[in-house]
Design a protein around this motif. Structure first.
Motif, PDB file in Angstrom:
ATOM      1  N   GLY B 616       0.863  -1.183   0.000  1.00  0.00           N
ATOM      2  CA  GLY B 616       0.000   0.000   0.000  1.00  0.00           C
ATOM      3  C   GLY B 616       0.887   1.216   0.000  1.00  0.00           C
ATOM      4  O   GLY B 616       1.660   1.433  -0.932  1.00  0.00           O
ATOM      5  N   GLY B 617       0.779   1.985   1.068  1.00  0.00           N
ATOM      6  CA  GLY B 617       1.678   3.123   1.221  1.00  0.00           C
ATOM      7  C   GLY B 617       2.726   2.867   2.288  1.00  0.00           C
ATOM      8  O   GLY B 617       3.541   3.741   2.584  1.00  0.00           O
ATOM      9  N   TYR B 618       2.675   1.712   2.899  1.00  0.00           N
ATOM     10  CA  TYR B 618       3.632   1.351   3.946  1.00  0.00           C
ATOM     11  C   TYR B 618       4.940   0.911   3.310  1.00  0.00           C
ATOM     12  O   TYR B 618       4.961  -0.031   2.518  1.00  0.00           O
ATOM     13  N   VAL B 619       5.984   1.600   3.649  1.00  0.00           N
ATOM     14  CA  VAL B 619       7.274   1.333   3.032  1.00  0.00           C
ATOM     15  C   VAL B 619       8.127   0.549   4.026  1.00  0.00           C
ATOM     16  O   VAL B 619       8.712   1.107   4.936  1.00  0.00           O
ATOM     17  N   HIS B 620       8.184  -0.763   3.811  1.00  0.00           N
ATOM     18  CA  HIS B 620       8.985  -1.573   4.715  1.00  0.00           C
ATOM     19  C   HIS B 620      10.461  -1.527   4.340  1.00  0.00           C
ATOM     20  O   HIS B 620      11.340  -1.684   5.187  1.00  0.00           O
ATOM     21  N   GLY B 621      10.716  -1.299   3.053  1.00  0.00           N
ATOM     22  CA  GLY B 621      12.103  -1.304   2.590  1.00  0.00           C
ATOM     23  C   GLY B 621      12.924  -0.162   3.169  1.00  0.00           C
ATOM     24  O   GLY B 621      14.146  -0.223   3.181  1.00  0.00           O
ATOM     25  N   ASN B 622      12.268   0.895   3.638  1.00  0.00           N
ATOM     26  CA  ASN B 622      12.976   1.909   4.401  1.00  0.00           C
ATOM     27  C   ASN B 622      12.561   1.811   5.863  1.00  0.00           C
ATOM     28  O   ASN B 622      11.553   1.195   6.193  1.00  0.00           O
TER      29      ASN B 622
END
Lengths: 761, 761
Positions: B616-622
């Motif tokens: 979604g808009g959740y950025v796990h890679g950062n």
């Protein structure tokens, strides 16, 4: 001269002690004009720091080529100049190529300027006009008024610390500039890296690495101010770099304590009252910032500039008092200045904790010795090291140990050639370390492992890849096709090989003795009997056809022509004289050498000397003929040795800024002066013998380290009475023209009876 | 996947001991494709040496500008590539900017080539084509066949020594190239200086200094061959220099043992029989060549490559066995590879004698601790250091001591920001050292002087010149006009300040506690209640007018947009929820975050991650949102935490080369994986609390250093049963959604009862 004498009266009072105040006879300004390449600044005997003014910092490279003018600035200072760029902490004395000039400091006031400006318009930068009228140069002390900003600059030093004292006018904008780009024989990418930390508002530490005559040379420093600075900053003159770290987060130009880069100048701002003195202590280390700081703390406490100056001059006085002479005032100035110039080389190269950087770029601890550097061996093996063997045996013992450490650290397994600051620059010919080692061992000065030293000599001398040694071993000479210095190399190797043989004999290593005795005769292979001169020989065994006996270029020699080099068989003058056709022929040849007219075209090619550095065809300003005037002793004409020596002493050494006829060459010219003034000279270092000349002193008392004294007295001495009637050693008349090293170290008296007429017996 | 599983069977047998062989689950290849930026080569836990293949060595600068492509080579290796340039000894794991790649070695045979050639035409240079079919990457071991010259290359390592084993074909022209110019994020003048000594025909020592992400970085080495080389040589790629030393006396290109310059490649020639193995030991030191040699001698005796490999794998096995899990094979691979990737950072940075180079560029001796470097603190404070506090407390104690030593050596008086190899590169925002220090002290891990640590935190946090701290202190936020990352900096400072307050409270320093508690509330100053988002605020107190909540660029944030950053109040989620309008609103907001559609244009701006690194808009890679999925616990919807965590574990971590959705960031992504797999996570490092999620393991036994064990069991665990019915700690049901650090270190058992339906109570 007037100016020189004036210095005596201007000098600050020297520490009063049981010793004579001899510092007043030292004129560091001698040799700073024309070709002497000495520096006028402050240093202590054999000191690590040489804190001295630089009058220009030209680039070694101009449009990608060597810039000849830079040669004039080998010591940073040129007496002829009208401006001073700043004061830097390391200088060679008397060299003909250069490096160093580390950490230039300049006090200014008014508008901050971070470029040095030009000599024509010093106000265009931080440099300043100055006048010799406002300049004082003493042993261990230097003072000058910087006219542009009305600042008085004074310098003194300990072994590892330079101390500055700047007397400012009243100003809200007083600055002390620390130029980390400046250097002697400088060029754009010479400074490989600089790192600086502003530890607090009075303490800075850092280092810089340069790539110059020394390939990988790093000098660490600690710098302390007597008063906190108000602010500071830096400018990085390197090309703008693509952003790599995240240093842009800081304004690094102002009050930013963590500084590094390739081309940096820093400044420190102060507010000063009228006549306020700001002092700077600047310590060096070859190893680390921490060691530099330790050196500073160990060698200088507090901020008493005068005390440090007095200590420096007391140290000099102690050294100078080792020889007390009776002579004219001018001769005293010449003699003690020569002693000063001799005793600033080599330089100490280790920290108070004994650590130093080795040739292998590792940190070593000098175990049981002090480590030294700056070995200009092609020059100094001749007279400087022999002189140290008499007057500074403990120090020369350490010097030999330093050379052995160099050898141990050498990937090439070679003793030093021309070595400074943990590097060898391979300048000049021969492997003359072997002469220094042999002389020290033969004379009982070296207390290390003599067999190991001999092994190092042998390995060095068998380095086939180096400078024609392979050919030299195989053919007995270096073919002219393969080397521009085929003859001088052959001659110098042959002398060095004799040293090795001499050492081998002492150590009962017969095989080595035989091999190197044979090699020591190789000089004969380049001697052309048909013309009586040394001459380049081709690989096929024939002598080179085109040959000009007067020229110094392209004839197979370095820094000399065959007129000078043909006499270079110091190991066996007798055999040379035979080859040359006997005493009479050699006498005429020597007479010609000193009286001939050398056309200007040949002088023009001669390096490192002034026109006055030549007497006839005899080139005193360069080293190869330094023993030649003594050769008359070998052909039964000692009176000619006597008159020539006195003539050379008179003509080549004067108590004036231009008083040296050639580069002092790290003390070799000065050591020659002292030996010859005392009446004897080591024609063949490695031998115990000294050849007698004509003393220029009336009396000299040498206080030896073993507690004994050796006195030279010259009865009836005068400028006219240059001839020797007879010589008594401890009251017994000498039959020949030599004395032995043991005659000196045993203590006693050498008495010359002088006369105005040649004594031909 | 097939390829990955294949590796298990290809793996060499691991030392048999009482421990389970868990090395087989470690797949260093994971993350080498796309964005993981991991390297596949050989290293030991927290080892100084990371010996790994480099598939290209692009220049960081292209026509004076940053070359974006170089970013793909942060770890030197790109799985997509078809050629290997060589094997170098230092690599970061998972970073988004880079450096290192020191001392690249490449075996070749046939015609000597000293240029790497191109990827398209590897035969044009010394690089070689390779295939993943002929490649094995294990913990502590790497093997690949170099197709061009038919050479098998194998690598293993000890802490400070890389060991190479090259199996050559029969050849009279086998070579080993030592490239001293190559590097990661390289460019023409990155190598400041190189110095090399060929000590003998099997031993080389030297160093090089680079100026890159680390400004002044020097790495020393000692290199030893198992067999004497026949000959060797070097090429200097620097611009020809005006003649300075007298080095022309030597042919320096061939068999010349004393080498230095700016751009050098060396080669060593061998004759090899068919299948002959030549081995190389390559030791590093931050201090000196001598130390590198000592490291080599201390860590590797003899030439038994397999023994060194077995030691390396035994070391890994010992570490891996500290957590024994029961899970699917894929999850075991993911878990133990995460553990491997977590346990290679930070890296040891001292010699066997304890010496290391400090930030001040002085040599220090680590007194009573092992020194570490490579602190990617913006990433690793979140989960890596908390994980070390549980599983490696002794090591994290040393890490904190290393950070305190850094502080002591800092001219700026700051704790590390992003620090490696005696330098700080100041990358990323915040002063998150304070989180690491506080967490270690709060959890009883640090046994140094806690008050001194607090002082260091305070000094760092009051560094007004750094990144808007002055404004932050004065105004309570950083004005948008003065910083591109005004909001994220304000938020991160506020969290860090809470850590300081927390530490001050523990140490009873009330003034500090009060001051920093106040500062920790500064996040409120950049929260715009009118839109419910964090938003840049102008100096005049108004919010910035133009604002795009989806964009990550120019909006006041770094590596994230306000959707992610608005949840960044880990120190006080409760207060944030209040500000945001309460549980319900926040619940909807979180749901939106995980389900929204982020237009490609915004992803394009997002750094360091793949498209798959976003949910979604959740950025796990950062990193900034790493705690966000746990926030459902604070609004009474723990089942959503549970399902999101399991979703992230599943989607963002795969046992394939492209298995990581973003840079592993020196183990932070991996530490997140392990924590979340075990069912709990440190939302607020500096607090003793862990927030509960949904364990992905069926069972895990943590063997703690204090001798106790902590067991996590997840009953009825499956891919579908991601919800938690109830949790028992040592048999007692937990009321809330947290456990404490002391619950873990006290030993015991945490039991999750899993179910397939959300448990809404």
């Amino acid at each position: 001269m007037k100016k020189i004498l004036l210095y005596c009266f201007l000098s600050a009072p020297v520490l009063v002690n049981a010793q004579q105040s001899l510092v007043k006879y030292v004129k560091p300004i001698i040799g700073t004009q024309k070709m002497g390449h000495t520096y006028p600044g402050a240093t202590v005997p054999f000191g690590s720091v040489q804190l001295s003014p630089d009058t220009d910092t030209l680039s070694y490279e101009l449009n990608g080529k060597y810039n000849g003018d830079v040669y004039k600035y080998c010591a940073g200072y040129k007496y002829e100049d009208k401006t001073i760029v700043g004061f830097s902490h390391t200088h060679f004395s008397g060299t003909g190529h250069s490096d160093l000039g580390d950490f230039l400091i300049m006090p200014t006031q008014g508008k901050l300027q971070l470029n040095p400006g030009t000599a024509d318009d010093p106000k265009s930068g931080f440099r300043s006009a100055f006048s010799h009228d406002n300049e004082v140069a003493e042993a261990g002390y230097y003072k000058v008024k910087l006219d542009d900003d009305n600042i008085l600059a004074e310098l003194t030093a300990t072994n590892r610390v330079g101390m500055h004292q700047y007397t400012f006018p009243k100003s809200d904008q007083s600055h002390i500039i620390l130029d980390l780009m400046s250097g002697i024989y400088n060029y754009d990418d010479k400074t490989v890296w600089t790192f600086v930390r502003v530890v607090n508002d009075t303490l800075i530490t850092g280092y810089r690495q340069t790539n110059g005559w020394a390939r990988t040379r790093t000098v660490y420093f600690a710098m302390s101010f007597s008063k906190p600075f108000v602010s500071y900053g830096q400018k990085n003159f390197d090309k703008p770099q693509v952003y790599k770290g995240f240093w842009r987060k800081f304004d690094q130009t102002k009050n930013f304590p963590d500084i590094a880069g390739r081309r940096i100048r820093m400044y420190f701002d102060f507010k000063t009252e009228e006549q306020e003195k700001i002092k700077v202590k600047f310590a060096l280390s070859p190893v680390s910032q921490a060691n530099a700081l330790e050196n500073m703390q160990a060698e200088t406490q507090g901020w008493d500039f005068d005390k440090v100056k007095q200590q420096a001059q007391a140290e000099w006085n102690k050294e100078l008092n080792k020889i007390k002479i009776d002579a004219s005032e001018d001769d005293k100035i010449n003699f003690y200045t020569a002693m000063y110039h001799a005793f600033i080389n080599p330089t100490n190269y280790s920290d108070v904790n004994g650590e130093y950087k080795g040739l292998d770029q590792n940190v070593h601890k000098a175990d049981g010795f002090n480590n030294y550097t700056t070995f200009s061996l092609w020059d100094t093996y001749r007279a400087l090291h022999p002189f140290l063997n008499i007057m500074q045996p403990a120090r020369n013992n350490d010097i030999v140990k330093s050379m052995m450490a160099h050898y141990d650290q050498s990937a090439l397994k070679m003793l030093p050639i021309w070595s400074h600051y943990a590097n060898d620059n391979w300048c000049m010919s021969g492997y003359h370390s072997v002469s220094v080692l042999t002389d020290a061992i033969i004379k009982g000065v070296y207390n290390g492992d003599a067999n190991k030293a001999l092994d190092a000599c042998i390995t060095t001398a068998n380095h086939r890849d180096y400078e024609g040694i392979g050919d030299y071993i195989d053919l007995g000479y270096i073919p002219a096709e393969r080397s521009g210095t085929s003859v001088s190399n052959t001659l110098e190797y042959a002398y060095d090989d004799w040293c090795i043989a001499k050492l081998a004999k002492k150590l009962n290593r017969t095989d080595v003795y035989d091999e190197f005795t044979k090699r020591s005769g190789n000089w004969k292979n380049v001697f052309d009997k048909s013309i009586g001169f040394m001459r380049p020989k081709m690989a096929d065994g024939s002598f080179k056809k085109e040959f000009d006996a007067l020229s110094t270029h392209g004839q197979g020699f370095i820094e000399g022509n065959t007129w000078n080099y043909s006499f270079f068989v110091p190991q066996d003058p007798k055999a040379l004289i035979e080859q040359m056709g006997g005493n009479k022929k050699v006498g005429l040849r020597l007479d010609s050498l000193f009286s001939m007219h050398l056309p200007d075209e040949f002088f023009a090619e001669t390096e490192d000397i002034t026109r006055e550095g030549i007497i006839g065809g005899y080139v005193h300003g360069n080293e190869p003929a330094h023993h030649v005037a003594y050769l008359y002793n070998w052909i039964g004409q000692p009176w000619k040795t006597q008159e020539k020596i006195r003539m050379i002493l008179k003509m080549q050494y004067k108590p004036t800024p231009d008083g040296l006829g050639g580069n002092d060459d790290c003390g070799q010219m000065s050591a020659w002066y002292m030996f010859s003034s005392l009446g004897f000279y080591p024609v063949s270092p490695g031998s115990e013998d000294y050849s007698l000349g004509s003393p220029a002193v009336k009396n000299a008392v040498l206080a030896l380290e073993n507690g004994k004294t050796f006195t030279v007295e010259a009865l009836n001495q005068s400028d006219k009475n240059v001839y020797v009637q007879r010589v008594l050693l401890n009251g017994k008349q000498l039959a020949g023209t030599t004395i032995k090293h043991s005659d000196i170290t045993g203590g006693g008296k050498l008495t010359f009876y002088m006369t105005s007429k040649p004594v031909k017996k």
